[in-house]
Every structure is written in C-alpha cells, then in structure tokens.
Design a protein around this motif. Structure first.
Motif, PDB file in Angstrom:
ATOM      1  N   CYS A 177      17.140  39.308  48.314  1.00 50.75           N
ATOM      2  CA  CYS A 177      16.120  38.393  47.786  1.00 50.75           C
ATOM      3  C   CYS A 177      16.601  37.760  46.488  1.00 50.75           C
ATOM      4  N   LYS A 178      16.197  36.529  46.284  1.00 48.94           N
ATOM      5  CA  LYS A 178      16.431  35.813  45.026  1.00 48.94           C
ATOM      6  C   LYS A 178      15.217  36.052  44.134  1.00 48.94           C
ATOM      7  N   VAL A 179      15.415  36.818  43.060  1.00 46.14           N
ATOM      8  CA  VAL A 179      14.283  37.206  42.215  1.00 46.14           C
ATOM      9  C   VAL A 179      14.378  36.555  40.839  1.00 46.14           C
ATOM     10  N   PHE A 180      13.219  36.335  40.268  1.00 44.16           N
ATOM     11  CA  PHE A 180      13.108  35.717  38.949  1.00 44.16           C
ATOM     12  C   PHE A 180      12.864  36.795  37.905  1.00 44.16           C
ATOM     13  N   TYR A 181      13.591  36.710  36.786  1.00 43.36           N
ATOM     14  CA  TYR A 181      13.353  37.651  35.691  1.00 43.36           C
ATOM     15  C   TYR A 181      13.387  36.901  34.356  1.00 43.36           C
ATOM     16  N   GLU A 182      12.731  37.493  33.372  1.00 42.31           N
ATOM     17  CA  GLU A 182      12.669  36.927  32.027  1.00 42.31           C
ATOM     18  C   GLU A 182      13.076  37.987  31.017  1.00 42.31           C
ATOM     19  N   GLN A 183      13.672  37.558  29.918  1.00 40.48           N
ATOM     20  CA  GLN A 183      14.095  38.484  28.886  1.00 40.48           C
ATOM     21  C   GLN A 183      13.772  37.940  27.500  1.00 40.48           C
ATOM     22  N   ALA A 184      13.581  38.853  26.578  1.00 35.63           N
ATOM     23  CA  ALA A 184      13.342  38.510  25.179  1.00 35.63           C
ATOM     24  C   ALA A 184      13.674  39.724  24.326  1.00 35.63           C
ATOM     25  N   GLY A 185      13.945  39.494  23.051  1.00 36.49           N
ATOM     26  CA  GLY A 185      14.169  40.584  22.109  1.00 36.49           C
ATOM     27  C   GLY A 185      15.626  40.823  21.786  1.00 36.49           C
ATOM     28  N   GLU A 186      15.855  41.315  20.563  1.00 39.84           N
ATOM     29  CA  GLU A 186      17.210  41.580  20.082  1.00 39.84           C
ATOM     30  C   GLU A 186      17.405  43.044  19.724  1.00 39.84           C
ATOM     31  N   GLY A 187      16.425  43.906  20.051  1.00 43.30           N
ATOM     32  CA  GLY A 187      16.500  45.307  19.683  1.00 43.30           C
ATOM     33  C   GLY A 187      17.455  46.095  20.555  1.00 43.30           C
ATOM     34  N   GLU A 188      17.643  47.377  20.204  1.00 38.82           N
ATOM     35  CA  GLU A 188      18.591  48.235  20.911  1.00 38.82           C
ATOM     36  C   GLU A 188      17.986  48.883  22.160  1.00 38.82           C
ATOM     37  N   GLN A 189      16.666  49.105  22.156  1.00 44.04           N
ATOM     38  CA  GLN A 189      16.043  49.824  23.273  1.00 44.04           C
ATOM     39  C   GLN A 189      15.791  48.891  24.458  1.00 44.04           C
ATOM     40  N   GLU A 190      16.408  49.200  25.595  1.00 41.88           N
ATOM     41  CA  GLU A 190      16.151  48.434  26.810  1.00 41.88           C
ATOM     42  C   GLU A 190      14.821  48.901  27.421  1.00 41.88           C
ATOM     43  N   ILE A 191      14.014  47.945  27.864  1.00 40.08           N
ATOM     44  CA  ILE A 191      12.756  48.277  28.541  1.00 40.08           C
ATOM     45  C   ILE A 191      12.505  47.254  29.642  1.00 40.08           C
ATOM     46  N   VAL A 192      12.073  47.730  30.802  1.00 38.60           N
ATOM     47  CA  VAL A 192      11.776  46.871  31.955  1.00 38.60           C
ATOM     48  C   VAL A 192      10.282  46.939  32.226  1.00 38.60           C
ATOM     49  N   PHE A 193       9.641  45.781  32.319  1.00 37.57           N
ATOM     50  CA  PHE A 193       8.202  45.705  32.578  1.00 37.57           C
ATOM     51  C   PHE A 193       7.939  45.306  34.030  1.00 37.57           C
ATOM     52  N   LEU A 194       6.995  46.000  34.646  1.00 35.44           N
ATOM     53  CA  LEU A 194       6.622  45.767  36.044  1.00 35.44           C
ATOM     54  C   LEU A 194       5.174  45.303  36.117  1.00 35.44           C
ATOM     55  N   HIS A 195       4.933  44.248  36.884  1.00 36.55           N
ATOM     56  CA  HIS A 195       3.586  43.682  36.992  1.00 36.55           C
ATOM     57  C   HIS A 195       2.722  44.472  37.973  1.00 36.55           C
ATOM     58  N   ARG A 214      10.143  42.428  19.828  1.00 36.59           N
ATOM     59  CA  ARG A 214      11.421  41.709  19.844  1.00 36.59           C
ATOM     60  C   ARG A 214      12.430  42.351  18.896  1.00 36.59           C
ATOM     61  N   GLN A 215      11.949  42.912  17.801  1.00 35.80           N
ATOM     62  CA  GLN A 215      12.851  43.576  16.863  1.00 35.80           C
ATOM     63  C   GLN A 215      13.326  44.934  17.385  1.00 35.80           C
ATOM     64  N   LYS A 216      12.474  45.621  18.127  1.00 39.67           N
ATOM     65  CA  LYS A 216      12.782  46.983  18.555  1.00 39.67           C
ATOM     66  C   LYS A 216      13.496  47.038  19.897  1.00 39.67           C
ATOM     67  N   CYS A 217      13.200  46.091  20.789  1.00 33.27           N
ATOM     68  CA  CYS A 217      13.614  46.213  22.186  1.00 33.27           C
ATOM     69  C   CYS A 217      14.341  44.985  22.712  1.00 33.27           C
ATOM     70  N   ARG A 218      15.094  45.208  23.768  1.00 36.34           N
ATOM     71  CA  ARG A 218      15.588  44.146  24.636  1.00 36.34           C
ATOM     72  C   ARG A 218      14.773  44.251  25.905  1.00 36.34           C
ATOM     73  N   MET A 219      13.868  43.286  26.118  1.00 36.39           N
ATOM     74  CA  MET A 219      12.850  43.386  27.154  1.00 36.39           C
ATOM     75  C   MET A 219      13.216  42.558  28.381  1.00 36.39           C
TER      76      MET A 219
END
Length: 440
Positions: A177-195, A214-219
């Motif tokens: 599948c061709k999936v769409f994703y968005e990212q924001a943030g410059e922090g060190e902690q990676e986090i993935v959000f699910l709808h 945005r300061q804490k995480c790479r989202m």
C-alpha cells in the motif's frame, strides 16, 4: 439510576422546559448548523420525532421540513420515533456542564455500556436517518435551558510545522500500500501516533505543532491503508475493509522499519489504544520502545449495529454523529467539528471494518500479565468523558500489567489529542518522561 416517577421535576419534559421552549424554537429557526442539516430538496415531506421522559404521555415534538425544524408539545402518537430517558437522566443532561456520560444522548444510551431506563421508541431506521438533527435539537434545548457549556480556550496558530509525504509499505493481510505520513519536531525521542477507527492522522495536528512536543520529540503520524490520504491496499474492495491484530501490528512494524525509526514510543487512541497494548506484548516484533495507549483496554464487546455500513443510512451523517457525543462538552467547538469532519470524510465501510477489531476482534485478557514493561513501558491515559472505554476499564487493564501506569484525564473524552491538544500534551509529556526514565 431509578425512575423518580411523576413527582420528579423532570417527569414531564415539556413542563420542565415550558419556560424556554419558545426561546428554543426561535433559536432553532436561526441556527446555522440546523439550517445546514435540514436544507435539502430531498426532504419532500415533513417528519416528526419526539423527546420525552420515560413513562410520560407528553413530549417535545420536533417536525423537520426542508430548511427548518419546528418545536411544539404533544403526544408521540404521530412521531416516527421518540427519544426517551429517565427524568434523572434528562436532569443531568440539562446541567450547564454535564458530567460523563450525560454530555450526549448517545452517552446516556450507552451502546456497549447500557444505561438503564433509556430507549429509542418507534422506527429505528428513522432514528438513524435523523441523528444529526435530533442531536442538534437537544443541544439547542440544553443551551436554552442552562446556557451554553463554557468552552476551553485555544490559541490560534499562525504557522504550521508539519511535513507530509508518501511511502510504500507491505503488511500482513493488507499487502502492499501507498501510505501517507506526516512528521514534525526536532527532539531526540521518536514517537509514532496512530489515529482512531474510521479516521486519519489529521487528529494529531495540534500535537504535532505543539512547541513542547517539537522540542522533545521527533513525531510521526500516518494514515492506515485505505484511510484518509493513504491509498487502498492490495485486494481491497470498497465496503469490504476489515481490521485484525496481525494486519494492524504488521502495518505499524512495516512503517517503523521503512522510516528507520529507532525504538519509538507508539501512541494511539480507541482501537489504536488497544493495538498499543498488542504492540507492548509484541514489542520485539514491532521494534517499539514503549507504548501510550489512549482510551484502551484489553477487551471490549457490544451488539454490533450496521448503521455505519448500511445502504439505508447515510454513513457520512451517521458515523460522525455516533462518535460526536464521546467528546468532552468543554472542548473547543472547532476541534469537535474537525472530528465530525474527519469521520464524515472516510470511505464506505472503513469505520465498520475497523470496529471489527475494536469490538471483540481484540482480546488481550490473557496476555497483559506477560508484558515486559522494563523492555516496553506502558503508560495508559483515558479521558473522563469517554463512555465507550471508561477510565475504570483502562485501570482494570492496567492493573494486570506488571509495572503498568494509568492516569485519567480531566476535561477530555474519546479523542483527547484532537479535543484539546494543549491540555492533552501535558499528560502526554508525563507519560513520555515515565517511559524514558523506566528505560534508562
């Protein structure tokens, strides 16, 4: 809650509202939302429904015609359907800021958690057809009687910090599948959000733009295959979508691997809250370094209805109305309207297919005790206004997880990240800190 009988001040609903019915009727004539809901040349004959207290002969009668709705009182003999509730339930609903689950008729009705004494009498299909209209009429009656519920304030942003793009992933059951994703943030902690079920990642725009996050995480937030801005998956037939633990976990694992994320925290609400528990149980397979289940528990079930996948009901109206009453009544209106919009915008059968997993498809009751929270810490968060998955249900699940944490969130409901991102992020940061400290 027991029926207070004829002596209760709300035993006769029209009598209890007698001083404000004219005011409510005038508000109904001028209401922009009601006009939008009722203006259609397809409404070629008037339709009447009733609202009353259980056991009472008198009702507020609402007659809908093209472009308007008129309120009066009388017998429900000619009503297509009637919304009935105990006097005590209407009394709670009519408070300026109701407590859960009285913020909506759906919450009072209960769905998977049945409330005694409440019922929809008459034509059930008509009830589903007019759900958007009766919901708005109840809001107008509430505001005429108690005044509008005070809304939380929210700053208006001038900049957006989100970048979106597409990638290809292959997952079990769904395939390529061709999936769409968005990212924001410059922090060190990676986090993935699910709808949530039947929606997409736009639910997290307020969180992705939050300066603290945005300061804490790479989202990263992404739309599941066939949801939102993602494309349909291999072998997809419109209307035949279904979701399972393996397809969902496999999809998350595939995206984490494709994007090269290192031990991200996985966070999601509702069905995504449940899958966060599955991810914690399968952390090595997914590559997760912690989970934050929102509105999650180890098992939910209900008698499924098919109005969300029916040729007789407009799912673009029914689906958003069904979930609208799960939110906090104090959430900013524009955020509640965004949730409505997202649920109205999904393809046919997507919501119903996701609920295959949410209601009964997911059963983690025997697996919670086996989660290794040193390897994959679990911090559950649950909004107090969610009548589908209550804080008590989440706490009962958390109690089975060695080292698991849970916190109820004040003033939030089933969609905490969208309802009030500013308030939600405060809770979210606590959860992230706990996971980081535990893993350290």
């Amino acid at each position: 809650m027991q029926n207070g009988g004829s002596s209760h001040p709300w035993a006769d609903l029209p009598a209890a509202l007698s001083e404000v019915l004219d005011k409510a009727n005038k508000a109904a004539q001028d209401d922009g939302q009601l006009k939008a809901f009722t203006t259609s040349n397809a409404i070629d004959a008037p339709a009447t429904f009733g609202i009353k207290s259980a056991g009472a002969p008198n009702a507020v009668l609402v007659t809908v015609s093209n472009g308007k709705a008129d309120l009066k009182t009388g017998s429900t003999n000619k009503a297509e359907f009637t919304l009935s509730a105990l006097p005590e339930q209407w009394q709670e609903f009519m408070k300026q800021t109701p407590v859960a689950p009285y913020q909506s008729y759906w919450g009072m009705f209960g769905m998977n958690i049945k409330q005694e004494g409440i019922e929809v009498q008459g034509d059930q299909n008509a009830f589903a057809h007019w759900t958007h209209v009766w919901r708005r009429i109840l809001e107008i009656l509430h505001d005429a009687y108690a005044g509008p519920t005070p809304e939380d304030e929210q700053p208006e942003p001038d900049e957006d910090h989100i970048v979106g793009r597409y990638t290809y992933i292959t997952s079990p059951v769904w395939g390529k599948c061709k999936v769409f994703y968005e990212q924001a943030g410059e922090g060190e902690q990676e986090i993935v959000f699910l709808h949530t079920a039947g929606s997409d990642g736009r639910q997290y725009h307020g969180v992705l733009n939050d300066e603290r996050m945005r300061q804490k995480c790479r989202m990263t937030a992404f739309d599941l295959p066939a949801h939102g801005r993602s494309f349909p998956y291999e072998g997809y037939w419109p209307g035949m979508h279904t979701n399972t633990e393996d397809s969902y976990v496999g999809c998350i694992a595939a995206l984490i691997k494709k994007l090269g994320l290192h031990k991200p925290i996985v966070c999601g609400a509702s069905m995504a809250g449940q899958i966060c528990l599955a991810v914690a149980a399968r952390a090595d397979e997914v590559g997760a370094g912690g989970t934050i289940p929102l509105q999650g528990s180890d098992y939910l079930n209900m008698d499924r209805q098919w109005y969300d996948r029916s040729p007789y009901v407009n799912q673009a109206l029914f689906n958003p109305e069904w979930i609208y009453g799960m939110m906090s009544p104090t959430a900013p209106l524009k955020n509640r309207q965004l949730i409505w919009h997202l649920y109205s915008a999904q393809a046919y059968g997507i919501f119903h297919g996701d609920l295959d997993f949410y209601f009964g498809g997911w059963d983690g009751r025997s697996r919670m005790a086996g989660i290794d929270t040193k390897q994959c810490p679990v911090y559950m968060l649950t909004g107090e206004y969610d009548w589908s998955n209550t804080p008590a249900m989440s706490q009962a699940t958390c109690d089975k997880i060695p080292g698991g944490k849970h916190q109820a969130m004040k003033g939030l409901g089933h969609f905490p990240a969208t309802e009030n991102p500013k308030v939600f992020v405060g809770y979210l940061l606590e959860a992230i800190d706990h996971i980081q400290q535990t893993r350290a």
